[in-house]
Design an enzyme around this catalytic site. Structure first.
Site, PDB file in Angstrom:
ATOM      1  N   ASP A   1       9.732  -0.882  -1.530  1.00  0.00           N
ATOM      2  CA  ASP A   1       8.561  -1.201  -1.511  1.00  0.00           C
ATOM      3  C   ASP A   1       7.705  -1.017  -0.289  1.00  0.00           C
ATOM      4  O   ASP A   1       8.048  -1.817   0.686  1.00  0.00           O
ATOM      5  CB  ASP A   1       8.466  -2.630  -2.123  1.00  0.00           C
ATOM      6  CG  ASP A   1       6.980  -3.091  -2.252  1.00  0.00           C
ATOM      7  OD1 ASP A   1       6.066  -2.090  -1.976  1.00  0.00           O
ATOM      8  OD2 ASP A   1       6.732  -4.147  -2.783  1.00  0.00           O
TER       9      ASP A   1
ATOM     10  N   ASP B   1       1.168   3.929  -1.913  1.00  0.00           N
ATOM     11  CA  ASP B   1       1.984   2.755  -2.444  1.00  0.00           C
ATOM     12  C   ASP B   1       3.225   3.490  -3.255  1.00  0.00           C
ATOM     13  O   ASP B   1       3.113   4.249  -4.091  1.00  0.00           O
ATOM     14  CB  ASP B   1       1.136   2.005  -3.093  1.00  0.00           C
ATOM     15  CG  ASP B   1       1.988   0.464  -3.653  1.00  0.00           C
ATOM     16  OD1 ASP B   1       2.915   0.171  -2.804  1.00  0.00           O
ATOM     17  OD2 ASP B   1       1.968   0.243  -4.767  1.00  0.00           O
TER      18      ASP B   1
END
Ligand SMILES: *[C@@H]1O[C@H](CO)[C@@H](O)[C@H](O)[C@H]1NC(C)=O
Ligand SMILES: *[C@@H]1O[C@H](CO)[C@@H](O)[C@H](O)[C@H]1NC(C)=O
Ligand SMILES: *[C@@H]1O[C@H](CO)[C@@H](O)[C@H](O)[C@H]1NC(C)=O
Length: 437
Positions: free
Chosen positions: A115, A317
């Site tokens: 992440d 992201d």
């Protein structure tokens, strides 16, 4: 050669071919690269059912994007610089890619979700209530230690002062994906990634989960805040990493994560990374425009500009599935796209511009313009197809309806089969086409 010899030869060739094709058994690409495994892929340890079609998998995954975008938007809306890294916040709700990591001595294998918009790392630990079966067992590790509440890292994850009486462990609570909360202890142990060992790596050891679920074998934050892997590994990786995400279509394959400056592409076009002091973990870039075919889509400069006070701008992201633009930007892109492609248009899941695949030849190339770098999306990164192959859809969307977002998110469907270089040391982000399926 007689029949038997030929048959034997045939079978031994067949067996070695099957072995060579069993990519899941190889731990890494090069000796220093880590495999990046789609969580719905065959190599995922989570034994997902083989999806009926990959578009349904993506639609299903993308249906969790609104929560992710809501989470990211809630992060940037908070202005205080003292916001704790972890506690009381909504973290991502799905892990799209996992990497193999080992924690402790001897190392215990964990498949942790990657992440880039998170700093901290955490794993479920033994004794945990509500965790899945694979857990980290601290008492079998010779290098494990818990951290006291008084250490500086504890303030970052806890966001609360320590209990007045005596010394105590660093306990913190974190909400996750909106409906689950976990309680964890901040601990440290050796983290092994491919051939590297990061001693005294601080992470959360989850003691209990309530209300929902979290990534079953934990999460590894690749953001650039103070608790992230990059910060904690100090000079080992010199603030540099890159990944290549395989397509969700490539059920059997994995991409790669390269940590550190060695082996990174030398000739790669880059754009400056922008830093939001209120949200130091996020990777902001300067998106200056979008072209659809030869047409530069008219987008007001204010809609694209980076503003650390409001959090507006564009981030890259790894945890969002399809690229999301704030509504007026998406509407402008979609309208230009529809002008150039013959309709009628229909909707499929999050995708609102699906058209007959027979018209695909006229589908325009979409280009994202960043300062110093144009990302011209190959068709596989801009269109996806219905399972029967009769429809093609523009693979992007507006910010979810219920989210008052100021943030554009460049997501993983648009990054797949590209090397994305995060050069935090030189404050730049590089992008180059690379087939890593
Ligand atoms: C470690 O802890 C687990 C559960 O907390 C326990 O079942 C196990 O016996 C312990 N092992 C050792 C070596 O202490
Ligand atoms: C975490 O939540 C539990 C249950 O609500 C509460 O008792 C505890 O005080 C909380 N701990 C911290 C550090 O916020
Ligand atoms: C982003 O690019 C625009 C257009 O080139 C420029 O005016 C602006 O200053 C840039 N913003 C930042 C934060 O670099």
């Amino acid at each position: 050669m007689d029949f038997t010899t030929t048959t034997l030869l045939f079978f031994s060739l067949l067996i070695s071919t099957i072995k060579a094709l069993d990519l899941c058994s190889s731990q890494s690409h090069g000796s220093d690269d880590l495999s990046v495994i789609p969580i719905y892929g065959k190599c995922s340890p989570f034994n997902p059912p083989k999806p009926d079609s990959w578009i349904n998998t993506i639609i299903n995954m993308a249906s969790k994007d609104p929560q992710r975008v809501k989470y990211l938007s809630s992060l940037v809306a908070q202005k205080s610089t003292k916001v704790p890294v972890a506690s009381g916040q909504h973290v991502l709700n799905i892990g799209n890619y996992v990497v193999r990591a080992k924690l402790g001595t001897p190392g215990q294998l964990m498949f942790m979700v990657l992440d880039t918009s998170n700093d901290a790392a955490w794993v479920p630990c033994s004794g945990c209530t509500g965790c899945s079966s694979t857990i980290f067992t601290p008492n079998t590790s010779s290098t494990y230690a818990s951290l006291e509440c008084s250490v500086p890292q504890c303030t970052q994850v806890r966001g609360l002062s320590c209990p007045a009486a005596g010394s105590s462990n660093c306990l913190f609570n974190q909400s996750y994906g909106g409906d689950s909360i976990f309680s964890a202890t901040l601990v440290k142990d050796s983290l092994s990634l491919a051939n590297d060992v990061i001693p005294n790596f601080a992470f959360g050891c989850i003691n209990s989960i309530s209300g929902g679920s979290v990534p079953p074998q934990g999460l590894l934050g690749l953001g650039r805040g103070s608790m992230s892997l990059l910060s904690q590994s100090g000079s080992l990786y010199s603030g540099v990493f890159s990944y290549c995400l395989p397509s969700f279509k490539s059920y059997y394959f994995s991409g790669s994560l390269k940590l550190g400056p060695m082996g990174q592409p030398k000739a790669i076009r880059t754009t400056p990374l922008l830093r939001n002091p209120h949200r130091p973990s996020l990777y902001y870039v300067n998106l200056t425009g979008v072209s659809v075919g030869g047409v530069k889509v008219p987008i007001a400069h204010e809609l694209l500009s980076f503003n650390p006070n409001t959090g507006s701008g564009t981030i890259i992201d790894s945890g969002t599935v399809i690229t999301r633009f704030i509504e007026p930007i998406y509407a402008a892109i979609r309208d230009e796209f529809r002008t150039q492609v013959k309709g009628p248009f229909s909707t499929l899941g999050a995708f609102d511009s699906c058209f007959a695949a027979t018209n695909e030849a006229v589908a325009p190339t979409i280009t994202f313009h960043f300062t110093g770098l144009d990302l011209k999306l190959p068709m596989e990164n801009s269109l996806i197809h219905s399972s029967a192959g009769t429809l093609a859809c523009l693979a992007m969307a507006g910010a979810p309806n219920n989210v008052n977002s100021v943030l554009n998110v460049i997501a993983n469907l648009q990054q797949q089969n590209h090397r994305i270089l995060f050069d935090v040391a030189n404050s730049r982000l590089g992008i180059a086409r690379e087939l890593c399926n």
